[in-house]
Motif scaffolding. Structure first.
Motif, PDB file in Angstrom:
ATOM      1  N   SER A 702       0.604  -1.371  -0.202  1.00  0.00           N
ATOM      2  CA  SER A 702       0.185  -0.167   0.114  1.00  0.00           C
ATOM      3  C   SER A 702       1.213   1.012  -0.002  1.00  0.00           C
ATOM      4  N   PRO A 703       0.222   2.630  -0.300  1.00  0.00           N
ATOM      5  CA  PRO A 703       1.305   3.668   0.000  1.00  0.00           C
ATOM      6  C   PRO A 703       1.685   3.994   1.033  1.00  0.00           C
ATOM      7  N   ASP A 704       1.548   3.893   1.690  1.00  0.00           N
ATOM      8  CA  ASP A 704       1.446   3.833   3.462  1.00  0.00           C
ATOM      9  C   ASP A 704       2.850   2.871   2.946  1.00  0.00           C
ATOM     10  N   GLN A 705       3.028   2.071   3.381  1.00  0.00           N
ATOM     11  CA  GLN A 705       3.912   0.832   3.292  1.00  0.00           C
ATOM     12  C   GLN A 705       5.017   1.247   2.593  1.00  0.00           C
ATOM     13  N   ILE A 706       4.842   1.392   1.411  1.00  0.00           N
ATOM     14  CA  ILE A 706       5.624   1.909   0.175  1.00  0.00           C
ATOM     15  C   ILE A 706       6.653   2.949   1.180  1.00  0.00           C
ATOM     16  N   ALA A 707       5.882   3.782   1.579  1.00  0.00           N
ATOM     17  CA  ALA A 707       6.532   5.180   1.802  1.00  0.00           C
ATOM     18  C   ALA A 707       7.493   4.711   2.869  1.00  0.00           C
ATOM     19  N   MET A 708       7.820   3.943   3.497  1.00  0.00           N
ATOM     20  CA  MET A 708       8.459   3.886   4.852  1.00  0.00           C
ATOM     21  C   MET A 708      10.185   3.178   4.596  1.00  0.00           C
ATOM     22  N   MET A 709       9.798   2.701   3.068  1.00  0.00           N
ATOM     23  CA  MET A 709      11.408   2.447   2.098  1.00  0.00           C
ATOM     24  C   MET A 709      11.897   3.813   2.134  1.00  0.00           C
ATOM     25  N   VAL A 710      11.123   4.275   1.101  1.00  0.00           N
ATOM     26  CA  VAL A 710      11.191   5.285   0.537  1.00  0.00           C
ATOM     27  C   VAL A 710      12.348   6.722   1.007  1.00  0.00           C
ATOM     28  N   PRO A 711      13.300   7.704   1.558  1.00  0.00           N
ATOM     29  CA  PRO A 711      14.323   8.532   1.719  1.00  0.00           C
ATOM     30  C   PRO A 711      13.251   9.794   2.222  1.00  0.00           C
ATOM     31  N   PRO A 712      13.764  10.210   3.376  1.00  0.00           N
ATOM     32  CA  PRO A 712      12.748  11.311   3.430  1.00  0.00           C
ATOM     33  C   PRO A 712      12.878  12.225   2.365  1.00  0.00           C
ATOM     34  N   GLY A 713      11.957  13.720   2.107  1.00  0.00           N
ATOM     35  CA  GLY A 713      12.466  14.197   1.146  1.00  0.00           C
ATOM     36  C   GLY A 713      11.892  13.953   0.035  1.00  0.00           C
ATOM     37  N   GLU A 714      12.719  14.924  -1.340  1.00  0.00           N
ATOM     38  CA  GLU A 714      11.596  14.263  -2.648  1.00  0.00           C
ATOM     39  C   GLU A 714      12.784  13.650  -3.132  1.00  0.00           C
ATOM     40  N   SER A 715      11.926  12.839  -3.886  1.00  0.00           N
ATOM     41  CA  SER A 715      12.474  12.539  -5.083  1.00  0.00           C
ATOM     42  C   SER A 715      11.841  11.774  -6.226  1.00  0.00           C
ATOM     43  N   ASP A 716      12.329  10.602  -7.118  1.00  0.00           N
ATOM     44  CA  ASP A 716      11.593  10.723  -8.205  1.00  0.00           C
ATOM     45  C   ASP A 716      12.367   9.280  -9.103  1.00  0.00           C
ATOM     46  N   LEU A 717      10.891   8.920  -9.682  1.00  0.00           N
ATOM     47  CA  LEU A 717      12.038   7.416  -9.863  1.00  0.00           C
ATOM     48  C   LEU A 717      12.797   7.917 -11.775  1.00  0.00           C
ATOM     49  N   LYS A 718      13.857   6.765 -11.340  1.00  0.00           N
ATOM     50  CA  LYS A 718      14.925   6.716 -12.536  1.00  0.00           C
ATOM     51  C   LYS A 718      14.312   5.900 -13.948  1.00  0.00           C
ATOM     52  N   SER A 719      13.133   5.093 -13.544  1.00  0.00           N
ATOM     53  CA  SER A 719      12.176   4.221 -14.309  1.00  0.00           C
ATOM     54  C   SER A 719      10.346   3.652 -13.990  1.00  0.00           C
ATOM     55  N   GLN A 720      10.299   4.463 -15.106  1.00  0.00           N
ATOM     56  CA  GLN A 720       8.310   3.612 -14.692  1.00  0.00           C
ATOM     57  C   GLN A 720       7.742   2.915 -15.138  1.00  0.00           C
ATOM     58  N   LYS A 721       8.543   2.300 -15.297  1.00  0.00           N
ATOM     59  CA  LYS A 721       8.420   0.377 -16.106  1.00  0.00           C
ATOM     60  C   LYS A 721      10.111  -0.159 -15.365  1.00  0.00           C
ATOM     61  N   PRO A 722       8.911  -1.381 -14.020  1.00  0.00           N
ATOM     62  CA  PRO A 722       9.658  -1.654 -13.217  1.00  0.00           C
ATOM     63  C   PRO A 722      10.279  -2.367 -13.992  1.00  0.00           C
ATOM     64  N   GLU A 723      11.196  -3.430 -12.929  1.00  0.00           N
ATOM     65  CA  GLU A 723      12.708  -3.701 -13.639  1.00  0.00           C
ATOM     66  C   GLU A 723      12.506  -5.607 -13.398  1.00  0.00           C
ATOM     67  N   ARG A 724      11.904  -6.576 -14.338  1.00  0.00           N
ATOM     68  CA  ARG A 724      11.350  -7.720 -13.774  1.00  0.00           C
ATOM     69  C   ARG A 724      13.146  -8.297 -13.236  1.00  0.00           C
ATOM     70  N   LYS A 725      12.569  -9.508 -11.895  1.00  0.00           N
ATOM     71  CA  LYS A 725      14.072 -10.397 -11.880  1.00  0.00           C
ATOM     72  C   LYS A 725      14.612 -10.683 -13.196  1.00  0.00           C
ATOM     73  N   GLY A 726      15.699 -10.778 -12.827  1.00  0.00           N
ATOM     74  CA  GLY A 726      16.613 -11.120 -14.469  1.00  0.00           C
ATOM     75  C   GLY A 726      16.834 -10.772 -15.723  1.00  0.00           C
ATOM     76  N   GLU A 727      16.476  -9.604 -15.627  1.00  0.00           N
ATOM     77  CA  GLU A 727      16.370  -8.394 -16.330  1.00  0.00           C
ATOM     78  C   GLU A 727      18.060  -7.789 -16.427  1.00  0.00           C
ATOM     79  N   ARG A 728      17.568  -7.957 -15.202  1.00  0.00           N
ATOM     80  CA  ARG A 728      19.250  -6.820 -15.735  1.00  0.00           C
ATOM     81  C   ARG A 728      20.140  -7.138 -14.305  1.00  0.00           C
TER      82      ARG A 728
END
Length: 821
Positions: A702-728
């Motif tokens: 959930s958004p609350d659970q994800i927020a606990m993994m995000v650093p404090p402050g302002e952030s952005d995503l390096k890519s909008q598409k999730p990387e699947r395991k084994g792709e990289r």
């Protein structure tokens, strides 16, 4: 269970449609549809009653209905032609032909009279004929030996049988004298009654139904005749013609009062002048027939179900549960119409189910159908082979006669003609139902079964033919059983794999852990790393979970989590140390300040203390570090979040390399422009779209659970598409480069304390100045000719910082600094 209407049912429904509240006389015809191959529906506007629908199914039923099948998107040719000739016309008559299952509906449109003829006997047909009885168009064009139902042909009615409403004693006696069957079969076939009504007539007459017809007396015929009149008396209407039945009464010389049953009593005027023919067109204003429309029910497979629909009571059903209706049309609609609509829904459901079936399910369905067919064929051929042996003598006589005729030069047509003439005198000839000259076989009716006999073979050889078919189908049955077993095994294997996959992706499995309220991750080498979220959690980690064998990380700048590697007494590899360092700098104040890299050091757990110097105190979240430090320089900031789907399902966060190792659907986070809540919601939406299961994602990420993994402050995503395991699979150290860990000797004499909120140079300015002068005097002298004064000043400052950092010292670290007393 009843499949179609009897002649009595047709008489009852015709009587209702031509008089009384269900009458459709003078109704205006609207559109006509053909929702099924053998069914049409006529929209009617009934005077003073409103709209209604007349449903006609060839060979089966005719009645007003509220259970309507869906109309086809494109109308067929037959209903379109009916519209052309009938739409807008008015119904002038509804009549039954000679107590047969034939209904004639007279329709007048613009002065032109046409008739819609409905044949309700098998196979059934619906035709429209003009005033000269010429067929305009049949629903099913057919050509028979004695009838042609095609456009332009004159419509010919089938050969009529004796109506039970007109029957006389002499008619019964003549039928019995020509019949070789028992009384009930003769009555059923010769008087258009069918099995149920024929047995009812015998029961009311008190005559043994199995008595041979040739043994029937005139008294038996009189009782049967009277029973027929009593049974069908509810179909008669006041004021109708009664000539036929009066003649029958004169011949039998029996009064209706003495023979009629209580349940079929009539008014006195009806008994004296009963009706013999149903002629609705002549009696539109007459009374509706006195019927008792009903469903008869019995227990079938443990459930009380309707199995028959009748217009009046029968003695044979006196002990059954019944449901009565206000009209026979309603009773027919609830029996046939409702069931037909349910069958349509069942077919749709079956088609939908078959469409959704997988390869194995469809294959299994076909194999099971084949198995059932093979078993049926085995049983059928076994029975026929046994029938051949059971009638050995009869078949042998037939073979002898037929082979003798062929040896004398008789053609098959001549033999067929001779057998037809001999059927009345020779019992054996009656058993032959068909002759096939091409194959030299005859179809013989033996014990109610049709058996094909080859006249060129003996009786045992004919029986062996059926046994050979049994062997053939038995082999096919064995093959089908083996194929079904293989298919089921394949289905089980697929189901196990699918369940395992579904369990990983769609079933949330989450446990509570002691570290859930902290920041944490599992390194790519399997070491557990935990860090505080604020001053309180830093204190909790130090007091409750820090062990002597653990390693502690902290940034060079203030405002960082107390990060602990739980070593478990094992040697920690360099990759885990690097990941812990990146974790410490990424969740520190450096992220909020917008930096992209930072310095970090680690010490042993025994070097961390809460004991301050004399005259000072350490506030909550601050610690004293004493002794040697191990530095990581210029560590890049960066974290990732992912979904752990093996075993426990949850969202995880931390250094990119560790998340790639343990998670799937990885999203890298870098310093940016979105606050913590916005970036968490964004990640949640990406996961919900990617997994196509918002419910499951909300349970584990959930958004609350994800927020606990995000650093404090302002952030952005390096890519909008999730990387699947084994792709990289790429080590973070190879991407950024891992600096060597620097070990410096401990200074045993000097200890200084500094606050994280102050400049590190303030506490050791004088010492650093002396060291710099001593350590760089010679080098500076040598390089003065090559370097500018400004370059030397920068170089001196860098070296001063390095020397100061490498010196062993005592330092207070905290989330918001250490204050002196």
């Amino acid at each position: 269970m009843k499949q179609d209407m009897s002649s009595a049912d047709v008489a009852a429904v015709v009587a209702e449609l031509s008089a009384g509240p269900k009458s459709i006389i003078d109704a205006k015809i609207g559109k006509i549809y053909q929702p099924a191959n053998e069914e049409i529906r006529i929209n009617l506007y009934v005077f003073h009653q409103g709209r209604d629908n007349l449903v006609i199914e060839a060979g089966k039923r005719i009645h007003l209905s509220k259970y309507l099948r869906a109309s086809p998107t494109l109308p067929q040719a037959f209903p379109m032609l009916l519209r052309k000739y009938l739409m807008g016309g008015r119904i002038t008559s509804v009549e039954q032909h000679e107590f047969d299952r034939i209904v004639k509906i007279g329709i007048e449109r613009a002065g032109v009279h046409n008739t819609l003829i409905v044949e309700l006997f098998a196979p059934g047909n619906i035709l429209i004929v003009d005033s000269e009885n010429k067929i305009i168009l049949p629903m099913n064009p057919v050509t028979m030996k004695d009838r042609r139902l095609r456009s332009g042909e004159i419509y010919e009615l089938p050969e009529a049988q004796i109506s039970p409403l007109k029957v006389k004693v002499s008619d019964l006696m003549e039928a019995f004298s020509r019949s070789t069957a028992d009384i009930v079969r003769t009555v059923a076939t010769r008087f258009n009654l069918g099995g149920v009504l024929a047995e009812e007539v015998c029961a009311r007459a008190g005559i043994d139904k199995s008595k041979p017809s040739k043994e029937a007396t005139e008294e038996d015929a009189s009782r049967l005749c009277n029973a027929m009149h009593g049974l069908f008396s509810p179909l008669l209407r006041i004021g109708a013609e009664s000539k036929g039945l009066e003649e029958a009464e004169a011949e039998t010389e029996l009064k209706p009062e003495t023979e009629s049953k209580p349940e079929t009593e009539l008014k006195s005027e009806t008994e004296s002048k009963p009706e013999t023919e149903i002629k609705p067109e002549a009696e539109v204003e007459g009374e509706a027939p006195k019927l008792r429309p009903q469903h008869v029910k019995k227990e079938i497979n443990g459930t009380l179900e309707t199995f028959d629909v009748l217009p009046f009571d029968l003695i044979r059903y006196s002990g059954f549960e019944k449901e009565y209706f206000d009209s026979f049309n309603t009773a027919l609609d609830e029996f046939f119409g409702k069931k037909a609509l349910e069958q349509v829904e069942e077919v749709k459901a079956a088609q939908k189910k078959e469409k959704n079936l997988g390869v194995y399910e469809r294959r299994l369905l076909q194999q099971e159908e084949s198995l059932a067919k093979f078993e049926k064929e085995i049983e059928k051929n076994n029975t026929l082979a046994e029938t051949v042996y059971a009638n050995y003598q009869v078949i042998e006589e037939l073979l002898s006669v037929l082979n003798g005729a062929r040896s004398k030069g008789y053609s098959w047509d001549e033999i067929r003609s001779i057998l037809k003439q001999a059927k009345k005198a020779v019992p054996a000839a009656q058993k032959i139902t068909n002759i096939d000259p091409r194959t030299g076989t005859v179809a013989v009716n033996l014990d109610g079964k049709s058996v094909n006999i080859d006249i060129r073979k003996t009786v045992p050889q004919n029986a062996q033919e059926y046994y050979e078919k049994v062997k053939k189908f038995s082999k096919k049955k064995d093959g089908a059983i083996k194929a079904i077993e293989d298919t089921r095994k394949a289905m089980e294997k697929k189901a196990v794999a699918k369940a395992a996959k579904a369990g990983r992706k769609l079933q949330a499995s989450r446990k509570k852990h002691w570290y859930d309220r902290f920041r944490w991750f599992v390194s790519s080498d399997g070491f557990f790393v935990v860090g505080g979220r604020d001053a309180d959690t830093n204190e909790d980690i130090f007091k409750k979970y820090l062990e002597k064998r653990d390693l502690v990380f902290h940034t060079q700048t203030p405002g960082a989590p107390l990060t602990v590697i739980k070593t478990g007494g094992e040697e920690v590899p360099e990759s885990t140390l690097y990941e812990a360092a990146q974790f410490a700098v990424s969740y520190s104040s450096l992220w909020k300040a917008g930096h992209f890299s930072g310095d970090c050091y680690w010490v042993k757990a025994e070097q961390v203390s809460k004991t301050p110097e004399s005259g000072e105190y350490v506030k909550k979240g601050a610690f004293i570090i004493r002794g040697e430090r191990n530095y990581f320089k210029d560590i890049p900031l960066g974290v990732a979040v992912g979904l752990e789907l093996k075993g426990e399902t949850r969202v995880i966060g931390g250094p990119v390399s560790s998340v790639r190792k343990h998670g799937d659907y990885i999203l890298e986070i870098v310093p940016g422009a979105f606050n913590q809540n916005d970036i968490s919601k964004k990640i949640y939406r990406i996961y919900a779209d990617e997994l196509n299961d918002p419910r499951f994602v909300k349970q584990i990420a959930s958004p609350d659970q994800i927020a606990m993994m995000v650093p404090p402050g302002e952030s952005d995503l390096k890519s909008q598409k999730p990387e699947r395991k084994g792709e990289r699979i790429e080590d973070e150290r190879e991407e950024y480069g891992v600096p060597e860990v620097e070990d410096e000797p401990e200074d045993e004499e000097e200890e200084t304390e500094q606050e994280l909120g102050r400049n590190p140079r303030e506490g050791t300015e004088q010492k650093l100045g002396n060291d710099l002068r001593e350590g760089t005097e010679q080098k500076m002298g040598n390089d003065l000719s090559e370097e500018t004064e400004e370059e030397l000043r920068d170089k001196l400052a860098n070296q001063a910082t390095e020397i100061k950092a490498k010196k062993g010292m005592e330092e207070g670290i905290e989330m918001h600094g250490v204050k002196k007393a």
